[in-house]
Design an enzyme around this catalytic site. Structure first.
Site, PDB file in Angstrom:
ATOM      1  N   ASP A  72       0.074  -7.545   1.401  1.00 20.45           N
ATOM      2  CA  ASP A  72       0.619  -6.172   1.348  1.00 20.45           C
ATOM      3  C   ASP A  72       1.946  -6.164   1.617  1.00 20.45           C
ATOM      4  OD1 ASP A  72       0.087  -3.624   1.476  1.00 20.45           O
ATOM      5  OD2 ASP A  72      -0.289  -3.495   3.609  1.00 20.45           O
ATOM      6  N   HIS A 125       0.503  -1.174  -0.115  1.00 18.45           N
ATOM      7  CA  HIS A 125       0.095  -0.053   0.115  1.00 18.45           C
ATOM      8  C   HIS A 125       1.031   1.244  -0.048  1.00 18.45           C
ATOM      9  CE1 HIS A 125       0.394  -0.113   4.655  1.00 18.45           C
ATOM     10  NE2 HIS A 125       0.595   1.184   4.307  1.00 18.45           N
ATOM     11  N   SER A 174       4.960   2.830   8.100  1.00 19.15           N
ATOM     12  CA  SER A 174       4.481   1.651   7.115  1.00 19.15           C
ATOM     13  C   SER A 174       5.680   1.154   6.401  1.00 19.15           C
ATOM     14  CB  SER A 174       2.996   2.025   6.162  1.00 19.15           C
ATOM     15  OG  SER A 174       1.920   2.035   7.091  1.00 19.15           O
TER      16      SER A 174
END
Length: 419
Positions: free
Chosen positions: A179, A149, A258
């Site tokens: 992911d 993402h 992230s």
């Protein structure tokens, strides 16, 4: 009454004096270092000076005859609790662990910036959107690990190393289901410091963890915490599947973290920071990381083929029931169809009324197999079935336990490669 009051007053006065004495003992006081006096000499002087100041002492002999003077610098007396602190300029064992983890891993953490084009409803104009995240160097060939993402739909990707040098990056492979994505940069090998993979098999709740990333663009920031829980499941908004076996942590992670590494006390990577649970979009002490064992299984395939080739049972559509997963539509010639599994059956009926013939089509569900387990593991939802099949490789065999018209059967299915 007068004779009773006097002892009470004396007792209170004595208690106050004792309290003052003990309080004075625990306080930090300036004092002069001991000095060696000549025989029959005494020192007089005040005790009201502050630490670090100098104090002038006058020396007298026993018959009060002045015999000289001395200037002494006062020192600081440690309070009782200060005895447990390390010497000034040194670090506690806990601080040494924090420092050691950061020094071992921080050069392997990168800052990722992306640019993408987003459509705008205002006069059909395109808008350039910028994003930011973190990543980890995983080898000296320039491969960078991050979340899918972070780089999703990016037209341009830039990776900044620990020394501030930025490099254009190319997307090598991505797996939206887990992911996970892998990038590649052309940087000198002596500028690349790969993180070292650990093992997420034996993690424990309460274990200390360290997160390094770029929250809000602040590069290579270290936060600490513990593992709050294990085997959490999170919905993946990009697919119909669920992120399984996630590590829940309380270390502060924010937008920009992230893709950064989650480390143990030895500086080994045990996960990749991925998501937070927050009503405000900022850290609320509930973060989640993908376990490193999942990463180790996915990354080699991404580097080799650009995608994860999963095992496919050839099941196109199912219905969830209270007892298990009911097979609806099978891929013609697919693994399940070849093994003899059965889905819904389309029944065509004709009805004659006078000279006219009417044809109708109905769906017969009575012949469909109900899957209740695969390889001995219970199946109650579609996600259960997909999670079990994700552990298999193309060409391997999975044992489907089904209920067919009241009978329980075990049917082996040789899995194909997902197209």
């Amino acid at each position: 009454m007068r004779w009773i009051a006097i002892p009470c007053l004396l007792s209170a006065l004595a208690g106050g004096l004792l309290a003052w004495a003990f309080s004075a003992r625990g306080q930090s006081r300036p004092h002069a270092p001991p000095i060696q006096l000549a025989q029959n000499q005494v020192i007089t002087g005040a005790r009201s000076q502050l630490p670090g100041q100098t104090f002038q002492f006058s020396m007298y002999s026993q018959n009060n005859t002045p015999s000289g003077a001395a200037t002494i610098a006062l020192e600081q007396t440690a309070s009782p609790w200060e005895r447990f602190l390390p010497p000034v300029g040194q670090y506690s064992p806990e601080e040494l662990i924090n420092i050691g983890v950061y020094e071992r891993a921080n050069k392997g953490v990168v800052n990722i910036r992306t640019k993408s084009i987003q459509g705008s409803a205002f006069f059909f104009m395109d808008v350039i959107a910028e994003g930011e995240g973190s990543g980890s160097v995983i080898d000296r060939q320039g491969h960078i690990l991050t979340n899918y993402h972070v780089v999703e739909n990016a037209q341009a990707i830039s990776v900044t190393l620990f020394d501030g040098m930025a490099y254009d990056a190319q997307l090598v492979g991505a797996d939206p289901v887990s992911d996970i994505a892998v990038l590649k940069i052309d940087a000198p090998s002596d500028k690349l410091f790969p993180v070292v993979f650990g093992d997420s098999t034996d993690l424990k709740v309460g274990q200390r963890v360290f997160a390094i990333g770029n929250p809000f663009g602040l590069e290579r920031t270290l936060t600490t915490g513990i593992i709050s829980s294990l085997n959490r499941s999170l919905p993946n908004p990009r697919t119909k599947r669920t992120l399984k076996q996630m590590i829940q942590i309380d270390a502060a992670i924010n937008p920009g973290n992230s893709g950064g590494p989650l480390l143990d006390s030895h500086g080994l990577m045990i996960g990749m920071n991925t998501a937070i649970a927050s009503r405000t979009g900022e850290s609320a002490g509930v973060g989640f990381a993908i376990p490193v064992n999942t990463i180790a299984r996915v990354v080699p395939q991404l580097i080799r083929t650009g995608r994860v080739i999963r095992a496919d049972a050839g099941i196109l559509q199912v219905l969830e029931t209270e007892r298990g997963v009911l097979l609806a539509v099978l891929k013609p010639g697919g693994a399940a169809d070849r093994a003899g599994l059965q889905g819904f059956r389309i029944v065509k009926r004709t009805r004659r009324q006078g000279p006219l013939v009417f044809e109708s089509t109905t769906i017969d569900r009575s012949t469909a197999d109900l899957v209740i387990a695969i390889d001995g593991k219970p199946v109650k939802t579609v996600d259960d079935m997909l999670s079990i099949l994700d552990t298999k490789r193309p060409g391997e065999t999975a044992i489907f336990r089904i209920i067919r018209q009241g009978r329980t059967l075990d049917i082996p299915v040789q899995l194909d490669a997902e197209e």
